[in-house]
Design an enzyme around this catalytic site. Structure first.
Site, PDB file in Angstrom:
ATOM      1  N   ASP A  95      22.309 -65.321 -30.184  1.00 44.54           N
ATOM      2  CA  ASP A  95      21.462 -65.725 -31.312  1.00 44.54           C
ATOM      3  C   ASP A  95      20.049 -65.146 -31.279  1.00 44.54           C
ATOM      4  O   ASP A  95      19.343 -65.185 -32.284  1.00 44.54           O
ATOM      5  CB  ASP A  95      21.375 -67.252 -31.380  1.00 44.54           C
ATOM      6  CG  ASP A  95      20.724 -67.876 -30.143  1.00 44.54           C
ATOM      7  OD1 ASP A  95      20.394 -67.129 -29.204  1.00 44.54           O
ATOM      8  OD2 ASP A  95      20.562 -69.116 -30.118  1.00 44.54           O
ATOM      9  N   HIS A  96      19.627 -64.597 -30.156  1.00 43.14           N
ATOM     10  CA  HIS A  96      18.236 -64.151 -30.021  1.00 43.14           C
ATOM     11  C   HIS A  96      18.016 -62.672 -30.362  1.00 43.14           C
ATOM     12  O   HIS A  96      16.884 -62.264 -30.623  1.00 43.14           O
ATOM     13  CB  HIS A  96      17.749 -64.383 -28.582  1.00 43.14           C
ATOM     14  CG  HIS A  96      17.189 -65.749 -28.337  1.00 43.14           C
ATOM     15  ND1 HIS A  96      17.899 -66.895 -28.600  1.00 43.14           N
ATOM     16  CD2 HIS A  96      15.991 -66.161 -27.844  1.00 43.14           C
ATOM     17  CE1 HIS A  96      17.157 -67.953 -28.276  1.00 43.14           C
ATOM     18  NE2 HIS A  96      16.009 -67.534 -27.821  1.00 43.14           N
ATOM     19  N   ASP A 160      17.471 -72.443 -22.069  1.00 40.58           N
ATOM     20  CA  ASP A 160      16.567 -72.370 -23.211  1.00 40.58           C
ATOM     21  C   ASP A 160      15.813 -73.688 -23.252  1.00 40.58           C
ATOM     22  O   ASP A 160      16.399 -74.753 -23.041  1.00 40.58           O
ATOM     23  CB  ASP A 160      17.337 -72.158 -24.512  1.00 40.58           C
ATOM     24  CG  ASP A 160      16.411 -71.854 -25.677  1.00 40.58           C
ATOM     25  OD1 ASP A 160      16.275 -70.673 -26.039  1.00 40.58           O
ATOM     26  OD2 ASP A 160      15.808 -72.801 -26.230  1.00 40.58           O
ATOM     27  N   ARG A 449       7.561 -73.805 -32.418  1.00 38.22           N
ATOM     28  CA  ARG A 449       6.391 -73.274 -31.700  1.00 38.22           C
ATOM     29  C   ARG A 449       5.572 -72.391 -32.624  1.00 38.22           C
ATOM     30  O   ARG A 449       6.112 -71.702 -33.483  1.00 38.22           O
ATOM     31  CB  ARG A 449       6.830 -72.472 -30.477  1.00 38.22           C
ATOM     32  CG  ARG A 449       7.367 -73.384 -29.407  1.00 38.22           C
ATOM     33  CD  ARG A 449       7.395 -72.757 -28.035  1.00 38.22           C
ATOM     34  NE  ARG A 449       7.852 -73.803 -27.138  1.00 38.22           N
ATOM     35  CZ  ARG A 449       8.892 -73.701 -26.329  1.00 38.22           C
ATOM     36  NH1 ARG A 449       9.549 -72.568 -26.242  1.00 38.22           N
ATOM     37  NH2 ARG A 449       9.252 -74.722 -25.574  1.00 38.22           N
ATOM     38  N   SER A 644       8.576 -71.601 -23.454  1.00 33.15           N
ATOM     39  CA  SER A 644       9.974 -71.250 -23.252  1.00 33.15           C
ATOM     40  C   SER A 644      10.394 -71.380 -21.794  1.00 33.15           C
ATOM     41  O   SER A 644       9.577 -71.304 -20.877  1.00 33.15           O
ATOM     42  CB  SER A 644      10.196 -69.805 -23.718  1.00 33.15           C
ATOM     43  OG  SER A 644      11.446 -69.333 -23.309  1.00 33.15           O
ATOM     44  N   ARG A 646      12.058 -69.211 -20.256  1.00 35.53           N
ATOM     45  CA  ARG A 646      12.392 -67.860 -19.781  1.00 35.53           C
ATOM     46  C   ARG A 646      11.951 -67.621 -18.335  1.00 35.53           C
ATOM     47  O   ARG A 646      10.775 -67.628 -18.002  1.00 35.53           O
ATOM     48  CB  ARG A 646      11.817 -66.808 -20.723  1.00 35.53           C
ATOM     49  CG  ARG A 646      10.319 -66.710 -20.761  1.00 35.53           C
ATOM     50  CD  ARG A 646       9.837 -65.832 -21.906  1.00 35.53           C
ATOM     51  NE  ARG A 646      10.168 -66.424 -23.195  1.00 35.53           N
ATOM     52  CZ  ARG A 646       9.502 -66.155 -24.323  1.00 35.53           C
ATOM     53  NH1 ARG A 646       8.505 -65.316 -24.324  1.00 35.53           N
ATOM     54  NH2 ARG A 646       9.851 -66.741 -25.451  1.00 35.53           N
TER      55      ARG A 646
END
Length: 757
Positions: A95-96, A160, A449, A644, A646
């Protein structure tokens, strides 16, 4: 669609007895959070009354979810560990990596070409290791998880930060880094500092223009971006029962914006309705049988102050719509105050783009409420006054919207429908701008965000977050200072009209429709599946283990960067165009800290190279020092690493030779990611010591020879003028995490244990 029903049945079968055992030990009424956590203790974890905010506890989550940007590094780590197949149900969601530009069909086609190598890699790894794979275009991870995998009382981790979206279905769902996902996929215990519990009592009922999104926008204004750190937020009360399941998901999703570990709601009728509507009547039936296990005890609801660490009350009947921003999701602006705020703050009043969707607000109900605004605009002869983009959350939602004519409603007022993907929310947006790039401008979104540069890379874009229906109204007005509750619009034929409050449907009356949801099952036997990573690939790179940390002290380190102010994971490792390198550690490390502001010159991506005395880009200076055998230190401010999940924001500094991150305070996920990668993450015992760090310092960290839980370390700053400063720094490492540090990372320990088995 029903997945892993046998696993869910097992969870529910064991839930009552596990809670009963807990009661015998705890000897008091239990919150819902406690019921779910205690029911998921790892088999080797002793059951005791853990100290909230202090005890480290091992859990056994039910499943793992990964999105394509973070899955690359998570699966590269999993591959390097040498495990033949995942040991808990796991999924990958693409999806990213779909760039929003011209519309769904063209954008998806172009992204399949641009990122085909990565998608093929993820699909082949998934087939080989027993992981469910959701194709590009299938939908946004959290919406797909809510529709297919989340279940009341379950426990999930996801790579995520908005994994808590599944709390809308009563699940403890926690955002983590890829190394944590590797632990769980390998069947190992997953460690979490036992959270405090924040109770939010909801009373009354939403009406008019107020939406579930406004609950969390209001709460963000109360708590700030770090006020929920270390807490699980548990909602309860009559107001909670009045919300739809997907509305609950929206509230839980944005709990990440206040730093909360996760958020969840008790099981109720709306969850039953949603499970049945999404083809999971079996799950709804089993959950209903153990409903008391899926709610806080009555004594907790009656006297919440006795059982939660903090209680906040929100009256839904008096709550008004909010616009939060700019530049931070906790700057809460009630819509009744927005005119004054725009005037006083000098924010650009013209709205250039309005965007609805994202993992936070892309459900069927969200879209119907926004579409009701679009429909009456068409009937009143009003078209959008600005660019307007719509992102459905999943293929199931998109197909149902199309069948029921709602996409047509958006199109008739000038909206562009984007692919079922994250797109502009995470900077995957080729924005069409006609003004100068350095001009301040305003966009409004229903995202989560709004940090500077997050959506379009422009530091002067003022992004405001609101509900989809309010964003739609602002698209029609074209102005930020428009209040649909009180203000009017001018039709194309010159009439003055007021918009009626939005009306939505919780679920489609004729059911959901989806011909192909986009799911690919793993191979029955993945041993013969080949996973190819080309040595010359720019997108993918096999991992080399990080070196161990055996030293009794770290001596002669140099300062790489002293960060001024907010430093999110976006500042440390930007998304947007850099997403293409998420599977190639060396290439993506060229974005390391390029968004962070240097405290010594107020510039981004400009630091002093102590070898030459000249200023250069952060990654280049870091590489030069690493090549010279000199370790480095990064100094930061409060809530360092917010945003995030990440883990690239931890792996990149590690790869570039950073040995120590020294800050005033950490965001939860990022601190864990640093520990997992073998970094030394420490905080100033006295926050004022931040000011003692100078640009040319040589830095020593003493006390690693006696590195033990709870014992401070010592930092010595050798200044260029011959003077020195010495002070204590704190850490939150336990024995297991110290072992990660010594080994050079948690993955090294996993690899060593498998090799010795």
């Amino acid at each position: 669609m029903v997945f892993d029903l046998d696993m869910i049945r097992k969870v529910y079968k064991e839930l009552p007895s596990r809670i009963a055992k807990t009661r015998k030990v705890i000897k008091r009424p239990l919150t819902l959070t406690e019921k779910v956590l205690f029911a998921h203790l790892h088999e080797d974890q002793k059951l005791e009354d853990f100290e909230r905010g202090k005890s480290y506890v091992n859990f056994s989550p039910d499943r793992v979810a990964m999105q394509d940007a973070t899955a690359q590094m998570a699966l590269l780590q999993f591959m390097s560990a040498g495990i033949p197949k995942v040991r808990v149900p796991s999924t990958v969601h693409c999806d990213h990596l779909i760039l929003a530009k011209n519309g769904a069909a063209q954008d998806l086609k172009e992204s399949l070409t641009a990122s085909g190598e990565v998608f093929n890699f993820l699909e082949s790894v998934s087939k080989k290791f027993g992981i469910g794979f959701w194709k590009p275009g299938a939908g946004i991870i959290h919406q797909v998880v809510l529709e297919n995998y989340a279940f009341p009382g379950g426990m999930m981790i996801g790579t995520d930060s908005h994994t808590p979206n599944a709390g809308g279905l009563g699940m403890v769902a926690i955002g983590v880094g890829g190394a944590d996902a590797v632990d769980v996929m390998a069947g190992l215990p997953w460690e979490l500092k036992y959270p405090k519990i924040l109770g939010v009592r909801l009373t009354g009922k939403l009406s008019g223009w107020t939406a579930p999104k406004d609950i969390i926008l209001k709460l963000a204004g109360i708590l700030t971006v770090k006020g929920g750190t270390g807490y699980i937020i548990e909602y309860f009360g009559e107001g909670a029962e009045s919300l739809s399941c997907t509305g609950k998901g929206t509230v839980c999703n944005m709990g990440a914006e206040v730093g909360a570990t996760t958020s969840l709601f008790p099981f109720d009728a709306s969850m039953e309705r949603y499970l049945k509507a999404t083809g999971r009547a079996d799950v709804a039936e089993i959950a209903a049988r153990v409903a008391d296990c899926l709610r806080p005890d009555p004594e907790v609801v009656a006297r919440p102050e006795d059982y939660y660490d903090r209680v906040i009350d929100i009256d839904l009947s008096s709550l008004e719509p909010h616009l939060n921003g700019p530049f931070t999701p906790d700057l809460a602006n009630p819509v009744s105050k927005i005119k004054d705020a725009v005037r006083e703050q000098g924010w650009p009043a013209k709205v250039e783009v309005a965007l609805i969707g994202s993992c936070t607000n892309s459900s069927y109900e969200d879209m119907t409420r926004a579409a009701s605004v679009a429909r009456q605009a068409r009937e009143k002869n009003i078209r959008v006054a600005t660019e307007f983009m719509v992102t459905p959350g999943s293929e199931m939602v998109r197909e149902t919207l199309e069948r029921n004519g709602l996409l047509k409603d958006f199109g008739e007022i000038g909206a562009v429908v984007l692919a079922n993907a994250c797109g502009p929310c995470i900077g995957q947006w080729a924005r069409h701008r006609y003004g100068a790039e350095d001009e301040p401008n305003t966009i409004v979104t229903s995202f989560n965000r709004n940090f500077a540069k997050r959506n379009d890379g422009n530091p002067k874009t003022h992004a405001f977050v609101a509900s989809p229906e309010l964003v739609t109204a602002l698209a029609l007005a074209g102005r930020l200072d428009f209040n649909p509750v009180t203000d009017t619009l001018i039709t194309e034929d010159g009439r003055e009209v007021r918009l009626d409050p939005p009306v939505g449907q919780e679920l489609p009356p004729d059911g959901f429709h989806c011909a192909d949801p986009g799911y690919v099952a793993p191979a029955e036997d993945g041993s013969g599946v080949q996973v190819i990573v080309r040595p010359d690939s720019e997108r993918l790179q096999l991992l080399e283990p990080f070196p161990p940390n055996p030293e009794p002290a770290l001596l002669g380190l140099r300062l790489l960067l002293k960060v001024k102010g907010k430093c999110t994971t976006d500042h440390i490792s930007m998304a947007g165009p850099w997403l293409r390198y998420r599977g190639h550690l060396d290439n993506i490390s060229n974005n390391c800290f390029i968004g962070a502001i240097n405290a010594f010159n107020d510039k981004a991506n400009s630091v002093k190279n102590p070898l030459t005395g000249e200023y250069g880009e952060v990654p280049a200076v870091a590489r030069a020092l690493k090549e010279s055998g000199i370790g480095t230190v990064v100094v930061g401010d409060e809530n360092y690493g917010e945003g995030s999940s990440r883990e690239h924001a931890a792996m990149e500094p590690r790869h570039l030779g950073v040995r120590v991150i020294l800050v005033r305070s950490f965001a939860r996920i990022h601190e864990t990611n640093l520990k997992k990668q073998g970094m030394l993450a420490v905080t100033f015992a006295d926050p004022a010591d931040y000011d003692k760090v100078r640009e040319d310092d040589v830095i020593d960290v003493l006390g690693l020879d006696t590195f033990t839980p709870g014992k401070p370390l010592t930092v010595v700053l050798h200044h260029a003028d011959g003077s020195r400063d010495e002070f204590s720094v704190n850490h939150s490492y336990n024995e297991a995490q110290i072992a990660w540090f010594r080994a050079g990372g948690a993955l090294n320990l996993i690899r060593q244990s498998l090799q010795s088995a």
